[in-house]
Design a protein around this motif. Sequence first.
Motif, PDB file in Angstrom:
ATOM      1  N   GLU A   1     -45.043   7.706   8.018  1.00  0.00           N
ATOM      2  CA  GLU A   1     -44.185   6.919   6.580  1.00  0.00           C
ATOM      3  C   GLU A   1     -44.517   5.440   6.099  1.00  0.00           C
ATOM      4  O   GLU A   1     -44.624   5.022   4.841  1.00  0.00           O
ATOM      5  CB  GLU A   1     -42.433   6.213   7.284  1.00  0.00           C
ATOM      6  N   ALA A   2     -45.474   4.687   6.863  1.00  0.00           N
ATOM      7  CA  ALA A   2     -46.231   4.054   6.252  1.00  0.00           C
ATOM      8  C   ALA A   2     -47.329   4.785   5.783  1.00  0.00           C
ATOM      9  O   ALA A   2     -47.349   3.965   4.630  1.00  0.00           O
ATOM     10  CB  ALA A   2     -47.077   3.162   7.494  1.00  0.00           C
ATOM     11  N   TRP A   3     -47.897   5.516   6.095  1.00  0.00           N
ATOM     12  CA  TRP A   3     -49.209   6.207   5.620  1.00  0.00           C
ATOM     13  C   TRP A   3     -48.280   6.514   4.055  1.00  0.00           C
ATOM     14  O   TRP A   3     -49.151   6.243   2.254  1.00  0.00           O
ATOM     15  CB  TRP A   3     -50.041   7.854   5.954  1.00  0.00           C
ATOM     16  N   THR A   4     -47.482   7.314   4.166  1.00  0.00           N
ATOM     17  CA  THR A   4     -46.725   7.383   2.575  1.00  0.00           C
ATOM     18  C   THR A   4     -45.712   6.600   1.721  1.00  0.00           C
ATOM     19  O   THR A   4     -46.615   6.955   0.607  1.00  0.00           O
ATOM     20  CB  THR A   4     -45.516   8.392   3.353  1.00  0.00           C
ATOM     21  N   GLU A   5     -45.801   5.858   2.614  1.00  0.00           N
ATOM     22  CA  GLU A   5     -45.949   4.695   1.627  1.00  0.00           C
ATOM     23  C   GLU A   5     -46.869   3.527   0.844  1.00  0.00           C
ATOM     24  O   GLU A   5     -46.723   3.464  -0.432  1.00  0.00           O
ATOM     25  CB  GLU A   5     -45.411   3.070   2.180  1.00  0.00           C
ATOM     26  N   ARG A   6     -47.797   4.014   1.966  1.00  0.00           N
ATOM     27  CA  ARG A   6     -49.663   3.282   1.090  1.00  0.00           C
ATOM     28  C   ARG A   6     -49.349   4.755  -0.076  1.00  0.00           C
ATOM     29  O   ARG A   6     -50.130   3.628  -1.751  1.00  0.00           O
ATOM     30  CB  ARG A   6     -50.357   3.284   1.795  1.00  0.00           C
ATOM     31  N   ARG A   7     -49.318   5.892   0.127  1.00  0.00           N
ATOM     32  CA  ARG A   7     -49.819   6.948  -0.216  1.00  0.00           C
ATOM     33  C   ARG A   7     -48.193   6.895  -2.328  1.00  0.00           C
ATOM     34  O   ARG A   7     -49.219   6.916  -3.274  1.00  0.00           O
ATOM     35  CB  ARG A   7     -49.402   8.362   0.261  1.00  0.00           C
ATOM     36  N   ARG A   8     -47.165   6.845  -1.888  1.00  0.00           N
ATOM     37  CA  ARG A   8     -46.557   6.373  -2.633  1.00  0.00           C
ATOM     38  C   ARG A   8     -47.023   5.069  -3.929  1.00  0.00           C
ATOM     39  O   ARG A   8     -46.490   5.621  -5.116  1.00  0.00           O
ATOM     40  CB  ARG A   8     -44.884   6.295  -2.436  1.00  0.00           C
ATOM     41  N   THR A   9     -47.028   4.241  -3.100  1.00  0.00           N
ATOM     42  CA  THR A   9     -47.232   3.010  -3.773  1.00  0.00           C
ATOM     43  C   THR A   9     -48.359   2.567  -3.659  1.00  0.00           C
ATOM     44  O   THR A   9     -48.629   1.522  -4.530  1.00  0.00           O
ATOM     45  CB  THR A   9     -46.287   1.871  -2.875  1.00  0.00           C
ATOM     46  N   GLY A  10     -49.042   2.439  -2.832  1.00  0.00           N
ATOM     47  CA  GLY A  10     -50.344   1.743  -3.102  1.00  0.00           C
ATOM     48  C   GLY A  10     -50.620   0.432  -1.997  1.00  0.00           C
ATOM     49  O   GLY A  10     -51.474  -0.410  -1.996  1.00  0.00           O
ATOM     50  N   TYR A  11     -49.559   0.390  -1.420  1.00  0.00           N
ATOM     51  CA  TYR A  11     -49.232  -0.719   0.151  1.00  0.00           C
ATOM     52  C   TYR A  11     -48.892  -0.610   0.822  1.00  0.00           C
ATOM     53  O   TYR A  11     -48.340   0.531   0.885  1.00  0.00           O
ATOM     54  CB  TYR A  11     -48.369  -1.411  -0.952  1.00  0.00           C
ATOM     55  N   PRO A  12     -49.132  -1.014   1.900  1.00  0.00           N
ATOM     56  CA  PRO A  12     -49.373  -2.627   1.547  1.00  0.00           C
ATOM     57  C   PRO A  12     -51.351  -1.911   1.318  1.00  0.00           C
ATOM     58  O   PRO A  12     -52.272  -0.967   0.918  1.00  0.00           O
ATOM     59  CB  PRO A  12     -50.236  -3.084   3.058  1.00  0.00           C
ATOM     60  N   ILE A  13     -51.956  -3.014  -0.044  1.00  0.00           N
ATOM     61  CA  ILE A  13     -53.463  -2.597   0.011  1.00  0.00           C
ATOM     62  C   ILE A  13     -53.769  -2.046   0.975  1.00  0.00           C
ATOM     63  O   ILE A  13     -55.116  -0.847   0.886  1.00  0.00           O
ATOM     64  CB  ILE A  13     -54.261  -4.088  -0.783  1.00  0.00           C
ATOM     65  N   GLY A  14     -54.559  -2.679   2.275  1.00  0.00           N
ATOM     66  CA  GLY A  14     -55.326  -2.580   3.182  1.00  0.00           C
ATOM     67  C   GLY A  14     -57.138  -2.761   3.342  1.00  0.00           C
ATOM     68  O   GLY A  14     -57.071  -3.234   1.407  1.00  0.00           O
ATOM     69  N   TYR A  15     -57.746  -2.110   4.161  1.00  0.00           N
ATOM     70  CA  TYR A  15     -59.354  -2.497   3.367  1.00  0.00           C
ATOM     71  C   TYR A  15     -59.435  -1.086   3.567  1.00  0.00           C
ATOM     72  O   TYR A  15     -59.137   0.246   4.447  1.00  0.00           O
ATOM     73  CB  TYR A  15     -59.569  -3.110   4.829  1.00  0.00           C
TER      74      TYR A  15
ATOM     75  N   ASN B   1     -51.003   9.114  16.090  1.00  0.00           N
ATOM     76  CA  ASN B   1     -52.076   8.072  15.971  1.00  0.00           C
ATOM     77  C   ASN B   1     -53.387   8.350  15.456  1.00  0.00           C
ATOM     78  O   ASN B   1     -54.218   7.446  15.365  1.00  0.00           O
ATOM     79  CB  ASN B   1     -52.690   8.354  17.508  1.00  0.00           C
ATOM     80  N   LEU B   2     -54.003   9.836  15.270  1.00  0.00           N
ATOM     81  CA  LEU B   2     -55.571  10.046  15.497  1.00  0.00           C
ATOM     82  C   LEU B   2     -55.082  10.555  14.043  1.00  0.00           C
ATOM     83  O   LEU B   2     -56.492  10.573  12.784  1.00  0.00           O
ATOM     84  CB  LEU B   2     -56.065  11.034  15.789  1.00  0.00           C
ATOM     85  N   PHE B   3     -54.369  10.699  12.808  1.00  0.00           N
ATOM     86  CA  PHE B   3     -53.851  10.826  11.816  1.00  0.00           C
ATOM     87  C   PHE B   3     -53.061   9.979  11.213  1.00  0.00           C
ATOM     88  O   PHE B   3     -53.534   8.824  10.075  1.00  0.00           O
ATOM     89  CB  PHE B   3     -53.641  12.265  11.370  1.00  0.00           C
ATOM     90  N   ALA B   4     -52.078   9.878  11.487  1.00  0.00           N
ATOM     91  CA  ALA B   4     -50.576   8.636  10.459  1.00  0.00           C
ATOM     92  C   ALA B   4     -51.559   7.892  10.478  1.00  0.00           C
ATOM     93  O   ALA B   4     -51.348   6.977   9.229  1.00  0.00           O
ATOM     94  CB  ALA B   4     -49.789   9.455  10.087  1.00  0.00           C
ATOM     95  N   ASP B   5     -51.568   7.072  11.719  1.00  0.00           N
ATOM     96  CA  ASP B   5     -51.273   5.683  12.359  1.00  0.00           C
ATOM     97  C   ASP B   5     -52.832   5.331  11.497  1.00  0.00           C
ATOM     98  O   ASP B   5     -52.866   3.770  11.337  1.00  0.00           O
ATOM     99  CB  ASP B   5     -51.433   5.432  13.082  1.00  0.00           C
ATOM    100  N   GLU B   6     -53.378   5.926  11.720  1.00  0.00           N
ATOM    101  CA  GLU B   6     -55.646   5.289  10.730  1.00  0.00           C
ATOM    102  C   GLU B   6     -55.247   5.511   9.305  1.00  0.00           C
ATOM    103  O   GLU B   6     -55.638   4.278   9.207  1.00  0.00           O
ATOM    104  CB  GLU B   6     -56.309   7.369  11.715  1.00  0.00           C
ATOM    105  N   TYR B   7     -54.101   6.511   8.859  1.00  0.00           N
ATOM    106  CA  TYR B   7     -54.070   6.539   7.302  1.00  0.00           C
ATOM    107  C   TYR B   7     -53.799   4.958   7.023  1.00  0.00           C
ATOM    108  O   TYR B   7     -53.240   4.255   6.141  1.00  0.00           O
ATOM    109  CB  TYR B   7     -53.494   8.031   6.854  1.00  0.00           C
ATOM    110  N   ALA B   8     -52.275   5.076   7.425  1.00  0.00           N
ATOM    111  CA  ALA B   8     -51.776   3.565   7.351  1.00  0.00           C
ATOM    112  C   ALA B   8     -51.964   2.446   7.364  1.00  0.00           C
ATOM    113  O   ALA B   8     -51.659   1.425   7.194  1.00  0.00           O
ATOM    114  CB  ALA B   8     -50.480   3.490   8.579  1.00  0.00           C
ATOM    115  N   GLN B   9     -53.494   1.989   8.674  1.00  0.00           N
ATOM    116  CA  GLN B   9     -53.951   1.399   9.116  1.00  0.00           C
ATOM    117  C   GLN B   9     -53.208  -0.144  10.153  1.00  0.00           C
ATOM    118  O   GLN B   9     -53.190  -0.469  10.188  1.00  0.00           O
ATOM    119  CB  GLN B   9     -54.636   0.475   8.184  1.00  0.00           C
ATOM    120  N   TYR B  10     -52.420   0.465  11.275  1.00  0.00           N
ATOM    121  CA  TYR B  10     -51.919   0.532  11.787  1.00  0.00           C
ATOM    122  C   TYR B  10     -53.011   0.363  13.517  1.00  0.00           C
ATOM    123  O   TYR B  10     -52.733  -0.293  13.790  1.00  0.00           O
ATOM    124  CB  TYR B  10     -50.170   1.301  12.723  1.00  0.00           C
ATOM    125  N   PHE B  11     -53.928   1.351  13.200  1.00  0.00           N
ATOM    126  CA  PHE B  11     -54.899   1.142  14.578  1.00  0.00           C
ATOM    127  C   PHE B  11     -55.960   2.437  13.986  1.00  0.00           C
ATOM    128  O   PHE B  11     -56.094   2.891  13.015  1.00  0.00           O
ATOM    129  CB  PHE B  11     -53.964   2.375  15.605  1.00  0.00           C
TER     130      PHE B  11
END
Length: 534
Positions: free
Chosen positions: A455-469, A68-78
């Motif tokens: 996993e969602a944060w990992t995919e942002r790092r790997r591909t750049g998506y979703p673009i996010g804010y 919650n306090l690391f991966a979810d923040e960087y994935a931008q779920y929460f």
Amino acid sequence: MFRGVVLGLLFSVGLMSCTDNFDNLNTPEDRIFASEINDARLGKIFAVAQRRGFSAREGGLSFQLSENLFADEYAQYFTTTEANFPSAQNFIVGSWNSMMFDHFFANVATQLTFVEDYTAENNMTVENAIAQIWRVHAYHRMTDLYGPMMYSEVGNAETFIAYDSQESIYMDFFETLDSAVAALESSSKATAAYAQNDLIYSGNVEQWIKFANSLRLRLAMRIAYVEPTMAQDEAEAAVAAGVIEDNADNAMVLTTENSLHGYPAITYIDEFRTASTLVNSMVSYDDPRIDLYMDKTTDESAPDYRGVRSGLPVGQKGQTLNPLHSRIGLYWRPSEVGGANPDMMVLKATEVYFLRAEGALRGWNMGGGTAEQYYEEGIRASMTEDRSNIAAADIDAYINNTSAQIAVPDQWNSPPMTDIPVAFGEGSAAGDEEKQLEQIITQKFLALYPDGGLEAWTERRRTGYPIGYAIIETLDEDVPRDALMRRMPFTSNERSNNAQAVEAAIQILDGPDSPATRLWWDARPLSEYPTPVD
């Protein structure tokens, strides 16, 4: 290969004193001796490793730190609304980082090492293969957080434990999965492993084979930008061997009222809200899962659904934000009437279909289908899970939605993040494989919610998506507002207690021990990355 000897943090294994009373007085009640292990007890030990392999240890605190306090923040779920939580501002709280790391090696590593050693020594081929598969899953989460990691020398009974490079760890992952699946395929597949104490598949060998192949596919895609030929070979082999295709085979860790899902264990504290990236994507696409994923705002002056931009400064945080922004859905709040305590997601059919969609987009043989077919199957798998159960007509309408993202009104005047629609290859994605990749990863991001933050944060790092804010404020000068956190730094405890190994590990990083340093598989040229929207 993985090297293991009993670590002894959970088990007392060794010579007994010659005085029975002395034994009774000096043997802790919570210790188990190797001579006392039977199938049922071994199953219970493995079950604890499964539970802790997902969230480090029992209780909400470990899940809050590891997800919650690391991966979810960087994935931008929460993002947090609690003023004292700075992790969304790219600040690594050292004690949180150390607790997450230390609990893994004091618990998961100990238990898995014992189970692997015991099953090998007692010729329990099926149980040993399943333990190896779970070890790959548990350790891939750790190396995807930190990069170089203690792995092959874990359990060496020395005070110095060397770190392996991420590349060598991944190479061993593929070898381990290959040999483990071969062992399971050659077994009778009839007897339930671990006396049915297995929290994921109740010892079902056929389902473990599908999970192992699906995990192999996930890891193959992970290395697509650094080892493309090997990635294709491993991915095609995984699919040919048989992957998860039906929600009935989803890998989920069983929960109970005494062993809660990670979110129900912390939602009662009410310290976070859904992030703008998630909310705006779902509102834009009229996503039928939105009522499951999040609550409507409770302030009549606010829109029905509204997210919080990540990285708010301390002065902009506080409980006054909560009524104005959407909370995680009731489904993950069992302390309230109507809430549930769902099983914890490990790897599901929806993710496998999106992996196959990306593979097909790359020209790989993912089973004969097209990228569009697997993409649509991924959406359908997500929306027909027990938690979703969306009507077929609503699924079809979503899949065929050609509307682009829109700006969802908020106090930050946040613009749309992208112009892609849901409908595959339509609109801006027509004839554009990069846009189609963005469609695949964006829908995977939505389907992985909420358990799949890492996993969602990992995919942002790997591909750049979703673009996010872009986040509102960064507290790390190495990671600007419009950049991504790329890894967790090595912990202060390790720097003190295993200093020689940590210094050697830093030398095999592609940069300093910083959250800005990219991991081995994080190899896509930065010029190809989209910049988070401001």
